[in-house]
Write an enzyme that holds these catalytic residues in place. Structure first.
Site, short mmCIF file in Angstrom:
data_model
loop_
_atom_site.label_atom_id
_atom_site.label_comp_id
_atom_site.label_asym_id
_atom_site.label_seq_id
_atom_site.Cartn_x
_atom_site.Cartn_y
_atom_site.Cartn_z
N HIS A 165 0.83 -1.20 0.00
CA HIS A 165 0.00 0.00 0.00
C HIS A 165 0.87 1.25 0.00
O HIS A 165 2.04 1.19 0.39
CB HIS A 165 -0.84 0.05 1.30
CG HIS A 165 -1.92 -0.96 1.39
ND1 HIS A 165 -2.07 -1.79 2.49
CD2 HIS A 165 -2.95 -1.26 0.55
CE1 HIS A 165 -3.14 -2.56 2.31
NE2 HIS A 165 -3.68 -2.27 1.15
N CYS A 252 -2.57 -0.03 10.21
CA CYS A 252 -3.68 -0.83 9.67
C CYS A 252 -4.60 -1.42 10.73
O CYS A 252 -5.69 -1.87 10.41
CB CYS A 252 -3.16 -1.91 8.75
SG CYS A 252 -2.08 -3.04 9.54
C1 CIR Z 1 -3.72 -7.99 3.32
O1 CIR Z 1 -2.93 -8.45 2.50
O2 CIR Z 1 -4.73 -7.40 2.97
C2 CIR Z 1 -3.43 -8.20 4.78
N1 CIR Z 1 -2.79 -9.46 4.98
C3 CIR Z 1 -2.57 -7.10 5.34
C4 CIR Z 1 -3.25 -5.76 5.28
C5 CIR Z 1 -2.45 -4.69 5.92
N2 CIR Z 1 -3.14 -3.46 5.81
C6 CIR Z 1 -2.58 -2.27 5.90
O3 CIR Z 1 -1.40 -2.16 6.06
N3 CIR Z 1 -3.35 -1.21 5.77
#
Ligand code: CIR
Length: 260
Positions: A165, A252
């Site tokens: 991201h 997150c």
């Molecule tokens: C994903 O791949 O969507 C999750 N395993 C990790 C998401 C992490 N989100 C973030 O950093 N905003």
């Protein structure tokens, strides 16, 4: 009279299925659930210690990535936008988040074929930088622009490469400063702001969470932490090593909003 803004932090307990999470840039490693839960609890305690009123949602056992609530919504003072996450497995996470946010804000929704993950949205002042990543597409960014421009926000699409991201590559660490990994995002995007580079051997170190003047930061990146402190930035570290195995960072695991 001193008016202090009250902050609400929405969090969600770690799913017992987190071991089945989405992974894009990391190899799968076993996640110790108990440890992940304990680390998440310490993260929540840290937010509470900084004055956030916690609004803790119960675990969603069938949704492995649901602890990463940031990706499911973008909350501004004027409205909350419920996203349409880029990974199909994560789309059912939004329903309960919409319910949790509805007492606080008017809701709007990203619609198909748009996709957008909250992890791609970096909000600094009246600018919303949105990562053009594997998760957020141009249609999703255009929809955001249409929703927020009437409130005076400017939307800037930002190409990111090599990471999940935009906020894997850059986050705000002071009113006028970002922490950045320029291997993954062009530093020129943030001209006008002070740019603090991650330590070269800590490429994953650009994800920091600024709350009430304090930066919450992973214990895993001590050399980048030192750079922040040398820049006069107050840092509080948390150990989020188990959540990091699921490709999650410190931004997150919460949605932070002003109580209006
Ligand atoms: C994903 O791949 O969507 C999750 N395993 C990790 C998401 C992490 N989100 C973030 O950093 N905003």
């Amino acid at each position: 009279m001193l008016v202090t803004t009250k902050l609400v932090a929405i969090t969600r307990a770690v799913s017992p299925q987190i071991g089945q999470c989405e992974l894009t840039h990391l190899q799968r490693q076993a996640i110790d659930i108990k440890r992940a839960q304990a680390q998440h609890g310490q993260y929540e305690a840290c937010l509470a210690g900084l004055g956030c009123q916690l609004h803790r949602l119960p675990a969603e056992p069938d949704l492995p990535d649901s602890v990463f609530v940031e990706d499911t919504a973008v909350v501004l003072d004027e409205l909350a936008i419920i996203t349409r996450p880029g990974a199909a497995s994560r789309r059912p996470e939004t329903e309960s988040i919409a319910r949790a946010l509805s007492p606080f804000r008017r809701l709007a929704f990203i619609q198909p074929p748009g996709t957008l993950d909250g992890g791609d949205l970096l909000h600094i002042g009246r600018v919303l930088y949105i990562g053009l990543s594997g998760r957020s597409n141009p249609v999703g960014i255009d929809q955001m622009r249409e929703l927020v421009e009437p409130f005076g926000y400017q939307v800037e699409g930002v190409p990111v490469a090599g990471c999940l991201h935009l906020k894997s590559a850059a986050t705000q660490v002071a009113e006028d400063a970002v922490l950045i990994n320029r291997e993954w995002v062009d530093g020129c995007v943030f001209r006008g702001l002070k740019r603090i580079d991650v330590y070269p051997e800590e490429p994953l170190g650009a994800n920091a969470l600024l709350v009430s003047g304090m930066v919450i930061y992973p214990a895993a990146w001590p050399r980048t932490r030192r750079r922040l402190e040398e820049a006069g930035i107050a840092v509080q570290t948390v150990d989020v090593s188990e959540l990091a195995k699921a490709e999650g960072g410190v931004t997150c695991c919460s949605l932070i909003l002003k109580e209006l």
